[in-house]
Scaffold this active site. Structure first.
Site, short mmCIF file in Angstrom:
data_model
loop_
_atom_site.label_atom_id
_atom_site.label_comp_id
_atom_site.label_asym_id
_atom_site.label_seq_id
_atom_site.Cartn_x
_atom_site.Cartn_y
_atom_site.Cartn_z
N MET A 155 42.52 45.58 34.29
CA MET A 155 42.21 44.90 33.03
C MET A 155 40.79 45.14 32.56
O MET A 155 40.30 44.46 31.66
CB MET A 155 42.46 43.40 33.18
CG MET A 155 43.90 43.04 33.38
SD MET A 155 44.18 41.25 33.48
CE MET A 155 43.36 40.89 35.04
N ASP B 72 35.87 28.76 44.33
CA ASP B 72 36.07 30.03 45.04
C ASP B 72 34.83 30.40 45.86
O ASP B 72 34.37 31.53 45.84
CB ASP B 72 36.40 31.14 44.04
CG ASP B 72 37.09 32.34 44.72
OD1 ASP B 72 37.58 32.16 45.86
OD2 ASP B 72 37.15 33.42 44.12
N GLY C 17 39.41 48.41 37.21
CA GLY C 17 40.60 47.66 37.57
C GLY C 17 41.62 47.75 36.46
O GLY C 17 41.42 48.43 35.44
N LYS D 153 30.39 43.32 32.78
CA LYS D 153 31.80 43.16 33.11
C LYS D 153 32.61 43.32 31.82
O LYS D 153 32.36 42.63 30.84
CB LYS D 153 32.07 41.79 33.73
CG LYS D 153 31.48 41.62 35.12
CD LYS D 153 31.65 40.20 35.62
CE LYS D 153 33.09 39.82 35.82
NZ LYS D 153 33.23 38.47 36.44
#
Length: 543
Positions: free
Chosen positions: A20, A131, A18, A38
């Site tokens: 970032m 979320d 992605g 990650k």
């Protein structure tokens, strides 16, 4: 794809990227298991994003539930930050719904229950996920359900947030009027699953917002569609505020009352009218599922995760369904019906009246002697017609193994099933015990078939142990500052120096937790032969 090294982790293969950062699949150097890494890297600025990344790591480190994706490590290297997470080999719930369109109520409730248990663990630590959606529910190929992605979760330590926007109903929204999520006017979450109060201001929501999102997720699982569009259009928001959506029972016929009740109350637009916690939700689901063979339901879930195609789920029949049918129709001849049922279930009818048409099949199996009669994962037998086509299951032939009398066979015990009566022909037998599955094709003739199985004889597995410690009065996490020891032979050895590849299931192990200023915690545990992952939490008392 070429692999690289990140910190102490080898064989790191990039699986997603992605603007970032990126996501890697790697191997944990000590645990020798796959993990997900990650990576966050910012060229300049972005302090709020970096802080949110750190906060996700902190929140995950505070959680200890088999229903939440575990965090193994957090570190920085150069300008990059890394979180090392448990690898869940399977698929996310949104992909399962996309493949299957909708799920049977019993299967949906099983997934829902596990997700509730993971979320309850977060709520118990004053963490609001914010979320909840199918994309953040991961399901392994062994049908383990894990709650993931606490990237926008809130707790009392929240400080920063970086503004960004999206209009995709399945993508997380982080849209704020300023850089602090603790201030009024912020909107965080995924539009299609957000409660009315979360749409207006995410900074002050509590656990009831998560409960609302869980209700939306349950609705989508059983109907295959979302109750509201996720476009955040004024007319959509107006409907959400008024709670105007198509009732699920109008989409799915014969929906169980418990599902309708849960969705209706969890999705109340007014927070005060919803459940105040997940406790009553979990109790209702457990009360309903206790009438079903949840092991069989979980097996079908695993099959659907493993399969690359849409599968047809079996009809889940309540355990007492046949008994109720018999009771309703046997008022006038109750005594005769009960006698007939007893004779049928015991096999007397098949051995006498139907002996020319049915042949008895007897199963026995050797398993390690540490296996319990009331084991968490009882061994089961399933019979199928070997027609080289659909391979249908033979009705009323499922069996659970129980310990035979005088069954001791050295380090093993003999387990047996009640006889199964089959018409002569070709069949397949499946034996399922925990993570083990065994198949065999057989021919049944006129003579009784006796099968002695020993594929689990002396079976054992390597053990993985996870330690944690906390102050019994304050709940403070003492894990990092505690010592954990394991008795190896006659000596106590530091857990970090123990070769876990030599620890096998089916044995008694002793564990010691030590912390300065606290009384020691001692555990002596018999690890059953299939229980290969052990979680030990010590409640430490001050001296």
């Amino acid at each position: 794809m070429e692999s690289e090294t990140i910190g102490k982790y080898k064989n790191c293969t990039k699986i997603a990227t992605g603007g970032m950062g990126a996501v890697y699949l790697a191997t944990h150097p000590e645990l020798k298991r796959k993990v997900v890494i990650k990576k966050l890297i910012l060229k300049s600025g972005g302090a709020a994003i970096r802080e949110r990344f750190k906060r996700e790591a902190r929140i995950l480190s505070e959680l200890s539930s088999p229903y939440v994706v575990r965090m193994f490590d957090y570190f920085t290297e150069g300008r990059a930050n890394y979180i090392v997470l448990e690898f869940v080999d399977g698929m996310s719930l949104d992909k399962l719904i996309e493949k299957q369109v909708s799920l049977p109520p019993e299967l949906a409730l099983l997934i829902f229950l596990d997700a509730c248990l993971g979320l309850k663990n977060a709520h118990s630590k004053d963490i609001v996920h914010r979320d909840i959606k199918p994309g953040n529910i991961l399901i392994s190929k062994r049908a383990e359900v894990k709650l993931a992605d606490f990237g926008i979760a809130s707790d009392e330590k929240d400080e920063f947030e970086e503004p960004k926007k999206t209009v995709d109903s399945d993508k997380t929204v982080v849209s704020t009027k300023n850089s602090s999520i603790t201030q009024a006017g912020s909107t965080l979450g995924t539009p299609a699953y957000m409660s009315p109060e979360q749409l207006m201001d995410s900074s002050s929501v509590d656990v009831r917002a998560d409960i609302y999102s869980m209700g939306v997720m349950l609705y989508e699982m059983v109907t295959g569609s979302k109750p509201y569009a996720g476009d955040m259009a004024p007319e959509t928001i107006a409907k959400i505020k008024k709670g105007k959506y198509i009732p699920p029972q109008k989409i799915v016929k014969n929906l169980p009352p418990v599902v309708k009740t849960l969705i209706r109350k969890m999705m109340k637009p007014e927070p005060e009218k919803r459940y105040k916690s997940l406790e009553p939700v979990i109790a209702k689901v457990r009360r309903y599922l206790k009438n079903y063979d949840t092991h069989a339901i979980r097996v079908s879930l695993a099959q659907s995760i493993i399969s690359t195609k849409t599968i047809k789920f079996p009809l889940y029949i309540p355990k007492n369904y046949k008994a109720k049918r018999i009771a309703l129709g046997a008022c006038a001849v109750c005594a005769v019906a009960l006698l007939f049922c007893e004779a049928w279930n015991s096999g007397m009818i098949h051995r006498t009246v139907l002996r020319n048409w049915f042949t008895p099949v007897s199963l026995s199996m050797l398993m390690p002697s540490t296996a319990s009669v009331n084991a968490d994962l009882p061994a089961r037998a399933f019979f199928f017609v070997n027609d080289n086509d659909g391979i249908p299951e033979v009705p009323n032939t499922r069996r659970v193994f129980s310990v035979a009398k005088n069954s001791s066979k050295g380090k093993n015990l003999e387990y047996i099933t009640k006889d199964v009566f089959l018409r002569p022909g070709e069949y397949r037998i499946k034996i399922a015990e925990g993570p083990y599955v065994w198949w065999k094709s057989i021919y049944v003739g006129k003579e009784k078939v006796i099968m002695n199985l020993d594929f689990l004889k002396n079976a054992s597995r390597n053990i993985t142990v996870h330690f944690s410690a906390m102050d019994c009065e304050t709940g403070k996490d003492l894990t990092q500052s505690s010592l954990f020891r394991i008795q190896v032979g006659s000596k106590w050895v530091d857990a970090s120096k123990v070769d876990f590849s030599k620890l096998k299931t089916g044995n008694v192990y002793k564990f010691l937790m030590i912390h300065e200023g606290y009384y020691d915690e001692y555990f002596s545990l018999l690890i059953d032969w299939y229980q290969d992952e052990l979680f030990i939490t010590g409640n430490m008392r001050k001296k």
